[in-house]
Write an enzyme that holds these catalytic residues in place. Structure first.
Site, short mmCIF file in Angstrom:
data_model
loop_
_atom_site.label_atom_id
_atom_site.label_comp_id
_atom_site.label_asym_id
_atom_site.label_seq_id
_atom_site.Cartn_x
_atom_site.Cartn_y
_atom_site.Cartn_z
CG ASP A 15 15.12 2.31 16.23
OD1 ASP A 15 14.14 2.31 15.46
OD2 ASP A 15 16.30 2.30 15.83
CG ASN A 63 11.27 9.40 12.21
OD1 ASN A 63 11.16 9.49 13.43
ND2 ASN A 63 12.14 8.56 11.66
NE ARG A 182 18.50 3.92 17.81
CZ ARG A 182 18.58 4.81 16.84
NH1 ARG A 182 19.40 5.83 16.95
NH2 ARG A 182 17.85 4.68 15.75
CB SER A 190 18.98 8.80 15.25
OG SER A 190 19.53 7.58 14.80
C1 IPE Z 1 15.13 7.46 15.68
O1 IPE Z 1 14.83 6.25 15.05
C2 IPE Z 1 13.88 8.27 15.83
C3 IPE Z 1 12.87 7.74 16.74
C4 IPE Z 1 12.99 6.67 17.50
C5 IPE Z 1 11.65 8.50 16.80
P1 IPE Z 1 15.02 6.03 13.48
O2 IPE Z 1 14.65 4.62 13.22
O3 IPE Z 1 14.31 7.08 12.75
O4 IPE Z 1 16.59 6.27 13.31
P2 IPE Z 1 17.62 5.83 12.18
O5 IPE Z 1 17.04 6.27 10.87
O6 IPE Z 1 17.71 4.33 12.27
O7 IPE Z 1 18.89 6.49 12.54
C1 IPE Z 2 10.78 3.60 15.91
O1 IPE Z 2 10.63 2.40 15.22
C2 IPE Z 2 9.58 4.50 15.81
C3 IPE Z 2 9.77 5.69 14.98
C4 IPE Z 2 10.87 6.04 14.40
C5 IPE Z 2 8.61 6.55 14.82
P1 IPE Z 2 11.02 2.30 13.69
O2 IPE Z 2 9.81 2.58 12.87
O3 IPE Z 2 12.22 3.09 13.38
O4 IPE Z 2 11.35 0.73 13.61
P2 IPE Z 2 12.51 0.06 12.75
O5 IPE Z 2 13.79 0.73 13.11
O6 IPE Z 2 12.15 0.24 11.31
O7 IPE Z 2 12.46 -1.38 13.18
MG MG Z 3 14.22 2.69 13.40
#
Ligand code: IPE
Ligand code: IPE
Ligand code: MG
Length: 238
Positions: A15, A63, A182, A190
């Site tokens: 993340d 996502n 994480r 998540s």
């Molecule tokens: C969790 O991250 C999913 C992945 C890392 C692929 P998100 O960024 O989607 O999670 P939330 O929305 O902050 O819980």
């Molecule tokens: C994790 O990074 C990658 C995926 C969920 C695919 P994010 O895209 O969630 O990055 P932040 O949380 O917005 O910084």
């Molecule tokens: Mg994220």
């Protein structure tokens, strides 16, 4: 680091790609690109230590709520990476498997996943499990459907259902997660590998995923090794 006390199965919720890009005035997609480049180096480091199983959260079912542009960029990135890195996985003898459902995935994404799985299916020293279009709850629902169909078809009896059988009918039959990291400071799961993480140790570094390098991973392992895992019991000496 104690090389005799490494986790057998590590999970990484990757993340913070978006925030990494934002901090540099770049588009979110550039954060995903940086995350993918980092993952390649990080995997080499982790498997180099001798850890056997690595699961990563690449894309959750949730996502799909993101803008179509971002989703498409990620899907293109998956197709590109799986294709480009196939030779490398074969050379390093890493078995690549996927967890998730196929609904809503483009056919070129599915093709690239199948291709990579097929090319690496005979290896078993290192296993790289990619959670893509994955939801931990959905995985449990899908397991329930598979097992109930077997009961209805009289292939098994209700009494045959135990933890081992349930584990066998998850998307992949994997050992329990020992350690889940994480990145980016968010302290939640998540929907990541709910069944497999029942006794995992958790670690939440503030580092954003594109910056989470081998050195950071070693720090995480040191933290893991300082934990006292009890599994519901207790140890007089500690
Ligand atoms: C969790 O991250 C999913 C992945 C890392 C692929 P998100 O960024 O989607 O999670 P939330 O929305 O902050 O819980
Ligand atoms: C994790 O990074 C990658 C995926 C969920 C695919 P994010 O895209 O969630 O990055 P932040 O949380 O917005 O910084
Ligand atoms: Mg994220």
């Amino acid at each position: 680091m104690d090389m005799n006390n490494l986790p057998n199965h590590v999970g990484i919720i990757m993340d913070g790609n978006g925030r990494w890009a934002k901090a540099r005035n770049l588009k979110r997609s550039m954060g995903h690109k940086a995350g993918a480049d980092n993952l390649e180096k990080l995997l080499k480091h982790i498997f180099g230590l001798g850890i056997k199983y690595v699961s990563v959260y690449a894309f959750s079912c949730e996502n799909f709520k993101r803008d179509a542009d971002e989703v498409n960029f990620l899907m293109d990135l998956f197709v590109k990476m799986f294709g480009l890195k196939k030779k490398k996985f074969v050379k390093d003898q890493i078995k690549v498997i996927f967890s998730g459902c196929t609904d809503n995935l483009r056919s070129d994404v599915l093709d690239s996943m199948n291709n990579l799985m097929d090319a690496t299916k005979d290896f078993d020293n290192h296993v790289f499990n990619v959670c893509l279009n994955y939801s931990g709850r959905r995985e449990i629902v899908d397991m329930a459907k598979k097992i109930s169909t077997m009961v209805v078809d009289k292939k098994i009896n209700t009494d045959d259902i135990d933890e081992e059988l349930v584990n066998k009918y998850m998307y992949q039959e994997l050992p329990d997660l020992d350690f889940v990291i994480r990145t980016s400071g968010e302290m939640r799961i998540s929907n990541f590998m709910l069944w497999q993480s029942s006794y995992a140790e958790y670690y939440f570094p503030n580092t954003l995923f594109p910056d989470f390098n081998g050195e950071e991973f070693d720090k995480a392992i040191m933290e893991y090794q300082s934990r006292h895992r009890r599994f519901g019991g207790y140890d007089e000496k500690k």
